[in-house]
Design an enzyme around this catalytic site. Sequence first.
Site, mmCIF file in Angstrom:
data_model
loop_
_atom_site.group_PDB
_atom_site.id
_atom_site.type_symbol
_atom_site.label_atom_id
_atom_site.label_comp_id
_atom_site.label_asym_id
_atom_site.label_seq_id
_atom_site.Cartn_x
_atom_site.Cartn_y
_atom_site.Cartn_z
ATOM 1 N N ARG A 243 -29.457 -16.119 -12.992
ATOM 2 C CA ARG A 243 -30.031 -17.596 -13.112
ATOM 3 C C ARG A 243 -30.993 -18.200 -12.212
ATOM 4 O O ARG A 243 -30.828 -17.395 -10.979
ATOM 5 C CB ARG A 243 -28.265 -17.327 -12.902
ATOM 6 C CG ARG A 243 -27.064 -17.641 -13.268
ATOM 7 C CD ARG A 243 -27.113 -18.459 -14.471
ATOM 8 N NE ARG A 243 -25.880 -18.641 -15.435
ATOM 9 C CZ ARG A 243 -26.184 -17.695 -16.847
ATOM 10 N NH1 ARG A 243 -27.021 -17.443 -16.717
ATOM 11 N NH2 ARG A 243 -24.841 -17.763 -17.715
ATOM 12 N N GLU B 214 -32.054 -26.580 -14.754
ATOM 13 C CA GLU B 214 -32.553 -26.658 -16.025
ATOM 14 C C GLU B 214 -32.041 -27.950 -17.281
ATOM 15 O O GLU B 214 -30.877 -28.508 -16.505
ATOM 16 C CB GLU B 214 -32.179 -25.245 -16.924
ATOM 17 C CG GLU B 214 -32.145 -23.876 -16.334
ATOM 18 C CD GLU B 214 -31.559 -22.684 -17.325
ATOM 19 O OE1 GLU B 214 -30.321 -23.106 -17.512
ATOM 20 O OE2 GLU B 214 -32.032 -21.901 -16.516
ATOM 21 N N HIS C 170 -34.301 -20.506 -21.300
ATOM 22 C CA HIS C 170 -33.097 -20.054 -21.702
ATOM 23 C C HIS C 170 -32.385 -19.404 -22.847
ATOM 24 O O HIS C 170 -31.390 -19.846 -22.862
ATOM 25 C CB HIS C 170 -32.014 -20.913 -20.430
ATOM 26 C CG HIS C 170 -30.442 -20.280 -20.212
ATOM 27 N ND1 HIS C 170 -30.029 -20.108 -19.006
ATOM 28 C CD2 HIS C 170 -30.052 -19.408 -20.342
ATOM 29 C CE1 HIS C 170 -29.066 -19.808 -18.995
ATOM 30 N NE2 HIS C 170 -28.879 -18.380 -19.472
#
Lengths: 335, 335
Positions: free
Chosen positions: B243, B272, B290
């Site tokens: 993460r 993000e 991602h």
Amino acid sequence: MAQFQSQDLPQLLIIHPSAFFTHFQSELSIKFHILHAGESPLPLDQYLTTYAGSVQAMLCYHATQVNEDLLRLLPALKLVLTCTSGVNHIDVVECRRRGIAIATARSLYSEDVADIGVGLFLDVQRKISAADRYVRQGLWTSKGNYPLGSKLGGGKRVGIVGLGSTGLEVAKRLEAFGCRVSYNSKSKKPSLPYPFYSNVHELEANNDALIICCALTDQTHHMINKEVLSALGREGVIVNVGRGAIVDEKELVRFLVRAEIGGAGLDVFENEPHVPEELFALDNVVLSPHKAVHTTESFQSSNEFMLANLEAFFSNKPLLTPHTEGEEFELVSQV
Amino acid sequence: MAQFQSQDLPQLLIIHPSAFFTHFQSELSIKFHILHAGESPLPLDQYLTTYAGSVQAMLCYHATQVNEDLLRLLPALKLVLTCTSGVNHIDVVECRRRGIAIATARSLYSEDVADIGVGLFLDVQRKISAADRYVRQGLWTSKGNYPLGSKLGGGKRVGIVGLGSTGLEVAKRLEAFGCRVSYNSKSKKPSLPYPFYSNVHELEANNDALIICCALTDQTHHMINKEVLSALGREGVIVNVGRGAIVDEKELVRFLVRAEIGGAGLDVFENEPHVPEELFALDNVVLSPHKAVHTTESFQSSNEFMLANLEAFFSNKPLLTPHTEGEEFELVSQV
């Protein structure tokens, strides 16, 4: 004074400079009197006739076509030392006839080439370079998620064209990703667990992707042609870390532009450094400037093997890595 | 009529739409009455108070912060089903207190995430995306060879931060490339052959690269900070498929811009889809939106696991993949 000393050293001819040589030029210059043909204002034939009449050893890579015409201008030549694994730029038959030894890098680069082969495959399947472009253009924020990629493992079938030392390293890596590996080569290798297909058509019919790891020979020239590409189909992927001319590049470009194959990862091209410009706009290709062997570590190893071969040659000792047929790049069966 | 039937189906709340859900929305719509909170013009709290008072199940991913405030608005909630492996977006303690079950994707994506982890590492080391840009800009012809990359094998030391199912898949792949693997995790795993380091500082001191495969927790938040980056040094590489907030992103950007670390491959970011724009011009980073889990195959598997959990829940059967601590993303020791 340095000039005078240099004249006493054994001569070493270099026609086309390569990053491989320039990285250790100072080391070479201590031990050899280097004739840099490519740096002379004279036309090559005139330079060679004037200065290279007694040259016994030349250092080359795939940019130098060591053909009959060139060899004729080098009457004293006894050694062609290529820093490549392939010898498709060397007229091996003429060298044999003339008693000129050839030394190659053999499997020195197998791991590095396999890394790029698998890296390009992974990149095409999982759209790594394309997604990197997408992020850099700010499109993640404005357009949302990037399109899905395709899983490597879970039964993805990958056919290796030419299971020499590079192909074997590719196979080892692919297995760790959960791919199902099969191969084509000149003959079945009974000690290996991978299914063997006796020609590239059978290999392609039984696989989702092909990774080309074979040598360029008369038999493999344009082996990946319209028929193979067509059979590979819309999801099919081609990776080439062998030589550009193994693939019919014009056809490959057509198939990629029309999305009639899934994608391609290319480290080699038919007319390097020219890359067909139609490919520049495509997201289903990854383009690599013939650099599969370009690592700091391989350059160091390459320098060591070149020096060792030259020293052996000039001491009348056996070469460390004389050329033998089908070594790093495995020969594949005629198709 | 369809509207009437839908009202009879079990309710399923979705706050933020995800590609994971939309890909199988038609399948979901047959079996559930979906409350699309994010598509309503009402403010979220008003929507939930008005329509979601009897909702027992919600489907989410990391965009939805399932915190105390949200949970308070959902008095009947009994199941949080996340299509992610990590649960850092869910207040697990509050769910436990309220008796709300959590189901996760567990190790469903481990292979896909590991593929991207290794793919980003390979790309940074061998400069695959950067060289692809170079070719597309026509620079191979005008400027010659692309700078050398760095060999993966031959003793490259790679430290895995968090050796859960993803970390193990990363390790398996790296071994095939000839890397030397070691790891940090909450505790030593005696059955594994890899050296264990009890904290990330020791791991970093003994490795050339770190691949982050751990969960985001209070302990791992900004674990990769200025000190770790500084110790990793000018050749060091960071890959993050865990993460974003595990890394202090501002510091990472500074180190990358000044070339004070070798490079980074990032699939995750702190905020993000925002990616620090300073990174867009750098050749020593590979940016991935991602999407480590984004494959056709993983979406299919994900749909199956979500449906199976929902059906189990509404039939009062045990969940297939209830959340347990430290599963796909391994917890690492406090540093």
